[in-house]
Design a protein around this motif. Structure first.
Motif, mmCIF file in Angstrom:
data_model
loop_
_atom_site.group_PDB
_atom_site.id
_atom_site.type_symbol
_atom_site.label_atom_id
_atom_site.label_comp_id
_atom_site.label_asym_id
_atom_site.label_seq_id
_atom_site.Cartn_x
_atom_site.Cartn_y
_atom_site.Cartn_z
ATOM 1 N N LEU A 142 -19.854 -18.329 -34.508
ATOM 2 C CA LEU A 142 -19.047 -17.547 -35.450
ATOM 3 C C LEU A 142 -18.383 -18.462 -36.470
ATOM 4 N N ASP A 143 -18.302 -17.982 -37.705
ATOM 5 C CA ASP A 143 -17.525 -18.708 -38.699
ATOM 6 C C ASP A 143 -16.047 -18.458 -38.427
ATOM 7 N N VAL A 144 -15.181 -19.131 -39.142
ATOM 8 C CA VAL A 144 -13.740 -19.055 -38.903
ATOM 9 C C VAL A 144 -13.230 -17.623 -39.061
ATOM 10 N N GLU A 145 -13.687 -16.936 -40.085
ATOM 11 C CA GLU A 145 -13.223 -15.568 -40.333
ATOM 12 C C GLU A 145 -13.557 -14.633 -39.168
ATOM 13 N N ASN A 146 -14.787 -14.702 -38.685
ATOM 14 C CA ASN A 146 -15.183 -13.829 -37.577
ATOM 15 C C ASN A 146 -14.549 -14.256 -36.258
ATOM 16 N N PHE A 147 -14.331 -15.566 -36.091
ATOM 17 C CA PHE A 147 -13.610 -16.036 -34.911
ATOM 18 C C PHE A 147 -12.218 -15.409 -34.876
ATOM 19 N N GLU A 148 -11.529 -15.414 -36.002
ATOM 20 C CA GLU A 148 -10.188 -14.826 -36.084
ATOM 21 C C GLU A 148 -10.215 -13.330 -35.774
ATOM 22 N N LEU A 149 -11.251 -12.633 -36.205
ATOM 23 C CA LEU A 149 -11.384 -11.202 -35.894
ATOM 24 C C LEU A 149 -11.528 -10.983 -34.381
ATOM 25 N N SER A 173 -6.038 -20.926 -26.028
ATOM 26 C CA SER A 173 -4.721 -20.513 -26.526
ATOM 27 C C SER A 173 -4.318 -19.110 -26.068
ATOM 28 N N ILE A 174 -5.282 -18.285 -25.664
ATOM 29 C CA ILE A 174 -4.935 -16.931 -25.213
ATOM 30 C C ILE A 174 -5.065 -16.780 -23.700
ATOM 31 N N LYS A 184 -5.162 -7.797 -29.032
ATOM 32 C CA LYS A 184 -4.888 -6.358 -28.934
ATOM 33 C C LYS A 184 -5.195 -5.850 -27.526
ATOM 34 N N LEU A 185 -6.315 -6.267 -26.977
ATOM 35 C CA LEU A 185 -6.703 -5.831 -25.628
ATOM 36 C C LEU A 185 -5.708 -6.323 -24.588
ATOM 37 N N MET A 211 -10.515 -13.022 -32.013
ATOM 38 C CA MET A 211 -9.232 -13.362 -31.396
ATOM 39 C C MET A 211 -8.220 -12.215 -31.555
ATOM 40 N N ALA A 212 -8.213 -11.572 -32.703
ATOM 41 C CA ALA A 212 -7.303 -10.449 -32.930
ATOM 42 C C ALA A 212 -7.631 -9.297 -31.977
#
Length: 75
Positions: free
Chosen positions: A26-33, A59-60, A40-41, A35-36
């Motif tokens: 995953l690129d950074v943008e999709n990685f962040e999605l 980190s999570i 939420k879960l 993680m978000a």
């Protein structure tokens, strides 16, 4: 009210999510999605079981396990 063992097991089963290498390639943008979504879960009291080589996922994590020489090791 008390849950029967099968009802309690069913409740836990419904809360579990297994993700096998969810951030691979995953690129950074999709990685962040991703993680978000995981954040939420977690807030929804889901149990996330994530198998990954991606160190950023630590980190999570509430608990981290490694497999070393075919043995499960708690960190």
């Amino acid at each position: 009210s008390t849950l029967s063992p099968s009802s309690a097991a069913s409740d836990v089963y419904k809360r579990q999510i297994l993700a096998d290498e969810p951030t691979t390639n995953l690129d950074v943008e999709n990685f962040e999605l991703v993680m978000a979504v995981f954040q939420k879960l977690r807030k929804e009291d889901k149990i996330l079981i994530i198998a990954s080589h991606d160190e950023r996922l630590k980190s999570i994590a509430d608990k981290i396990y490694r497999i070393e020489n075919y043995k499960l090791i708690s960190q």
